[in-house]
Write an enzyme that holds these catalytic residues in place. Structure first.
Site, PDB file in Angstrom:
ATOM      1  N   ASP A   1       0.862  -1.171   0.000  1.00  0.00           N
ATOM      2  CA  ASP A   1       0.000   0.000   0.000  1.00  0.00           C
ATOM      3  C   ASP A   1       0.907   1.232   0.000  1.00  0.00           C
ATOM      4  OD1 ASP A   1      -2.504   1.557   0.537  1.00  0.00           O
ATOM      5  OD2 ASP A   1      -1.460   1.946   2.425  1.00  0.00           O
ATOM      6  N   ALA A   2       0.400   2.367  -0.429  1.00  0.00           N
ATOM      7  CA  ALA A   2       1.231   3.572  -0.527  1.00  0.00           C
ATOM      8  C   ALA A   2       1.067   4.504   0.662  1.00  0.00           C
ATOM      9  CB  ALA A   2       0.923   4.308  -1.824  1.00  0.00           C
ATOM     10  N   TYR A   3      -0.143   5.057   0.814  1.00  0.00           N
ATOM     11  CA  TYR A   3      -0.358   6.146   1.772  1.00  0.00           C
ATOM     12  C   TYR A   3      -0.505   5.614   3.190  1.00  0.00           C
ATOM     13  CZ  TYR A   3      -0.801   8.836  -2.442  1.00  0.00           C
ATOM     14  OH  TYR A   3      -0.531   9.413  -3.656  1.00  0.00           O
TER      15      TYR A   3
ATOM     16  N   ARG B   1      -7.038  12.365   7.247  1.00  0.00           N
ATOM     17  CA  ARG B   1      -6.859  10.963   6.887  1.00  0.00           C
ATOM     18  C   ARG B   1      -8.135  10.153   7.124  1.00  0.00           C
ATOM     19  NH1 ARG B   1      -4.910   7.338   3.464  1.00  0.00           N
ATOM     20  NH2 ARG B   1      -4.171   5.429   4.456  1.00  0.00           N
TER      21      ARG B   1
ATOM     22  N   ASN C   1      -5.016   3.041  -3.564  1.00  0.00           N
ATOM     23  CA  ASN C   1      -6.187   3.829  -3.930  1.00  0.00           C
ATOM     24  C   ASN C   1      -5.812   5.078  -4.716  1.00  0.00           C
ATOM     25  OD1 ASN C   1      -8.193   2.249  -2.751  1.00  0.00           O
ATOM     26  ND2 ASN C   1      -8.240   3.405  -0.834  1.00  0.00           N
TER      27      ASN C   1
END
Length: 228
Positions: free
Chosen positions: A9-11, A45, A123
């Site tokens: 996942d990135a964030y 967030r 996402n």
């Protein structure tokens, strides 16, 4: 089977989602933000995630940049910082250049040196992800950056996790999937991936039908867990 591929996942996992608010708060002339940035970052967030889930279940998809803007607008109003167009623009600009966590470059280099494939599954919209990867200087350590925009629905829809096998030809049990979102790691475990939840905050495990395979406080141990 052993792992052939490590997918991140990135964030919140590779990139610190609090970094934009923290960096802006340190700039001159931002006394109000300096007092409130932790609450702003948390609310931003939370709403970003909530809006992605709601859009997924209602079929009202938009790209993650719009969701990020909407989440920020809610957070600015909730913290009494709305109405400052310059601050809003600055926060969004900083979000496109989020800091990677300090262990990320070395961890990815170890995976590549060990012969594993590496990828992002996020996402994030393609433009957002490209900017973050370039800013962090990790593009040469990734084999692919996969965005949900290919299927038009946010995680944890199974169609998103399907993107990994479609791109790499891997079976789910050949993939080590790593996320700082407990719900994402759990859903990916239900899909069939071997999963690691990066639980930096020490939160309880989510009460879902599935559980992450492994829990770690940061990304340092990922190469060993991946078998390199």
């Amino acid at each position: 089977m052993g792992h052939r591929l490590c997918v991140f996942d990135a964030y919140g996992t590779l990139f610190d989602v609090s970094a934009a608010a923290r960096a802006a708060a340190a700039e001159p002339g931002r006394a109000a933000l300096a007092e409130r940035w932790p609450r702003l970052a948390e609310a931003w967030r939370l709403k970003q995630l909530q809006y992605s889930w709601l859009r997924a279940v209602t079929g009202a998809h938009t790209d993650f940049w719009r969701v990020t803007e909407d989440g920020l607008d809610w957070a600015l109003e909730a913290t009494g910082l709305d109405g400052d167009a310059e601050l809003r623009a600055r926060l969004l600009a900083l979000y496109r250049e989020l800091e990677a966590y300090p262990e990320v470059p070395g961890m990815l280099a170890r995976l590549k040196a060990g012969g594993l494939g590496t990828a992002i599954l996020s996402n994030g919209a393609p433009g957002m992800l490209a900017a973050a990867v370039e800013s962090a200087g990790i593009g040469d350590r990734l084999d692919a950056v996969l965005s949900v925009e290919e299927v038009g629905v946010f995680k944890p829809a199974r169609a998103v996790y399907d993107l990994v096998g479609a791109r790499f030809g891997t079976a789910p049990d050949e993939v080590l999937f790593v996320s700082a979102n407990g719900w994402d790691a759990a859903a990916a475990a239900g899909y069939g991936f071997d999963t690691v939840w990066v639980n930096r905050a020490g939160d309880p495990v989510d009460r879902l039908p599935w559980r992450p395979g492994t829990v770690r406080p940061d990304l340092t141990d990922i190469p060993r867990l991946a078998g390199v």
